[in-house]
Write a protein that holds these residues in place. Structure first.
Motif, mmCIF file in Angstrom:
data_model
loop_
_atom_site.group_PDB
_atom_site.id
_atom_site.type_symbol
_atom_site.label_atom_id
_atom_site.label_comp_id
_atom_site.label_asym_id
_atom_site.label_seq_id
_atom_site.Cartn_x
_atom_site.Cartn_y
_atom_site.Cartn_z
ATOM 1 N N ARG A 50 -7.278 -5.496 7.369
ATOM 2 C CA ARG A 50 -6.005 -4.771 7.492
ATOM 3 C C ARG A 50 -5.632 -4.082 6.181
ATOM 4 N NH1 ARG A 50 -1.644 -2.793 8.488
ATOM 5 N NH2 ARG A 50 0.055 -3.506 9.751
ATOM 6 N N ILE A 51 -5.846 -4.750 5.065
ATOM 7 C CA ILE A 51 -5.556 -4.160 3.754
ATOM 8 C C ILE A 51 -6.476 -2.980 3.488
ATOM 9 C CG2 ILE A 51 -5.688 -4.589 1.272
ATOM 10 C CD1 ILE A 51 -4.646 -7.430 1.898
ATOM 11 N N ILE A 52 -7.746 -3.136 3.814
ATOM 12 C CA ILE A 52 -8.698 -2.040 3.606
ATOM 13 C C ILE A 52 -8.306 -0.835 4.453
ATOM 14 C CG2 ILE A 52 -11.087 -1.328 4.023
ATOM 15 C CD1 ILE A 52 -11.884 -4.197 3.142
ATOM 16 N N ALA A 53 -7.935 -1.070 5.701
ATOM 17 C CA ALA A 53 -7.544 0.042 6.573
ATOM 18 C C ALA A 53 -6.282 0.728 6.064
ATOM 19 C CB ALA A 53 -7.329 -0.464 7.994
ATOM 20 N N ALA A 54 -5.325 -0.063 5.631
ATOM 21 C CA ALA A 54 -4.042 0.516 5.228
ATOM 22 C C ALA A 54 -4.133 1.258 3.905
ATOM 23 C CB ALA A 54 -2.985 -0.579 5.136
ATOM 24 N N HIS A 55 -4.844 0.711 2.939
ATOM 25 C CA HIS A 55 -4.801 1.273 1.588
ATOM 26 C C HIS A 55 -6.028 2.107 1.221
ATOM 27 C CE1 HIS A 55 -1.094 -0.782 0.816
ATOM 28 N NE2 HIS A 55 -1.630 -1.906 1.272
ATOM 29 N N TYR A 56 -7.221 1.625 1.561
ATOM 30 C CA TYR A 56 -8.414 2.376 1.185
ATOM 31 C C TYR A 56 -8.696 3.518 2.156
ATOM 32 C CZ TYR A 56 -9.379 -1.023 -2.421
ATOM 33 O OH TYR A 56 -9.285 -1.806 -3.530
ATOM 34 N N LEU A 57 -8.438 3.291 3.442
ATOM 35 C CA LEU A 57 -8.593 4.367 4.420
ATOM 36 C C LEU A 57 -7.318 5.186 4.576
ATOM 37 C CD1 LEU A 57 -10.596 2.462 7.181
ATOM 38 C CD2 LEU A 57 -11.473 3.917 5.352
ATOM 39 N N GLU A 58 -6.288 4.781 3.847
ATOM 40 C CA GLU A 58 -4.992 5.464 3.801
ATOM 41 C C GLU A 58 -4.335 5.614 5.172
ATOM 42 O OE1 GLU A 58 -5.507 9.058 1.567
ATOM 43 O OE2 GLU A 58 -5.908 7.961 -0.285
ATOM 44 N N LEU A 59 -4.524 4.616 6.018
ATOM 45 C CA LEU A 59 -3.853 4.650 7.314
ATOM 46 C C LEU A 59 -2.379 4.287 7.204
ATOM 47 C CD1 LEU A 59 -6.503 3.135 9.746
ATOM 48 C CD2 LEU A 59 -5.875 5.518 9.440
ATOM 49 N N ALA A 60 -1.955 3.805 6.052
ATOM 50 C CA ALA A 60 -0.529 3.513 5.851
ATOM 51 C C ALA A 60 0.291 4.797 5.919
ATOM 52 C CB ALA A 60 -0.322 2.815 4.511
ATOM 53 N N GLN A 61 -0.342 5.925 5.659
ATOM 54 C CA GLN A 61 0.349 7.209 5.731
ATOM 55 C C GLN A 61 0.462 7.718 7.164
ATOM 56 O OE1 GLN A 61 -1.670 9.837 3.067
ATOM 57 N NE2 GLN A 61 -1.267 8.560 1.281
ATOM 58 N N ALA A 62 -0.283 7.092 8.064
ATOM 59 C CA ALA A 62 -0.226 7.452 9.486
ATOM 60 C C ALA A 62 0.053 6.179 10.286
ATOM 61 C CB ALA A 62 -1.546 8.086 9.923
ATOM 62 N N PRO A 63 1.325 5.807 10.398
ATOM 63 C CA PRO A 63 1.666 4.513 11.006
ATOM 64 C C PRO A 63 1.155 4.325 12.440
ATOM 65 C CG PRO A 63 3.602 5.545 10.029
ATOM 66 C CD PRO A 63 2.491 6.522 9.947
ATOM 67 N N GLY A 64 1.098 5.377 13.194
ATOM 68 C CA GLY A 64 0.594 5.277 14.566
ATOM 69 C C GLY A 64 -0.868 4.866 14.603
ATOM 70 N N LEU A 66 -2.456 3.361 12.170
ATOM 71 C CA LEU A 66 -2.546 2.008 11.616
ATOM 72 C C LEU A 66 -2.196 0.975 12.672
ATOM 73 C CD1 LEU A 66 -3.049 0.160 9.217
ATOM 74 C CD2 LEU A 66 -0.656 0.471 8.566
ATOM 75 N N ARG A 67 -1.184 1.242 13.483
ATOM 76 C CA ARG A 67 -0.819 0.325 14.567
ATOM 77 C C ARG A 67 -1.955 0.211 15.581
ATOM 78 N NH1 ARG A 67 4.336 2.054 14.365
ATOM 79 N NH2 ARG A 67 3.846 3.813 15.683
ATOM 80 N N GLY A 68 -2.546 1.344 15.943
ATOM 81 C CA GLY A 68 -3.663 1.335 16.889
ATOM 82 C C GLY A 68 -4.870 0.594 16.332
ATOM 83 N N PHE A 69 -5.181 0.852 15.061
ATOM 84 C CA PHE A 69 -6.298 0.161 14.427
ATOM 85 C C PHE A 69 -6.023 -1.337 14.358
ATOM 86 C CE2 PHE A 69 -8.473 -1.600 10.744
ATOM 87 C CZ PHE A 69 -9.779 -1.220 11.000
ATOM 88 N N SER A 70 -4.794 -1.707 14.029
ATOM 89 C CA SER A 70 -4.431 -3.115 13.933
ATOM 90 C C SER A 70 -4.539 -3.804 15.284
ATOM 91 C CB SER A 70 -3.024 -3.272 13.375
ATOM 92 O OG SER A 70 -2.965 -2.784 12.060
ATOM 93 N N LEU A 71 -4.162 -3.103 16.354
ATOM 94 C CA LEU A 71 -4.273 -3.673 17.688
ATOM 95 C C LEU A 71 -5.735 -3.913 18.062
ATOM 96 C CD1 LEU A 71 -3.036 -4.512 20.404
ATOM 97 C CD2 LEU A 71 -3.230 -2.118 21.099
#
Length: 87
Positions: A50-64, A66-71
């Motif tokens: 989750r940290i890698i997706a949010a910060h290194y892949l910069e999905l934190a800038q696209a919350p939708g 990030l939510r889909g990836f997290s699901l």
């Protein structure tokens, strides 16, 4: 402190925690719950992904996204947990 540096430090801490649990799973955990070590390691892996997706892949800038990836990640981890507990 930069966000990416903070994420890297958290990843280091989670990796150290995973290593600690894996080395101590046979000696420290009670015999009644032998699966607990694997569950803890799997949860730590989920947190790292989750940290890698949010910060290194910069999905934190696209919350939708990030939510889909997290699901999808949560469903995958649930499947892995089910397979681990079934074995």
């Amino acid at each position: 402190m930069l966000t990416i540096t903070r994420a890297w430090l958290i990843l280091l801490a989670l990796s150290a925690a995973s290593t600690f649990v894996s080395f101590n799973v046979t000696t420290q955990l009670p015999a009644a719950i032998p699966f607990l070590g694997g569950v803890i390691i799997l949860l730590l892996a989920w947190a790292k992904a989750r940290i890698i997706a949010a910060h290194y892949l910069e999905l934190a800038q696209a919350p939708g996204y990030l939510r889909g990836f997290s699901l999808v990640l949560a469903l995958f981890m649930a499947a892995l947990l089910g397979l681990y507990l079934a074995a």
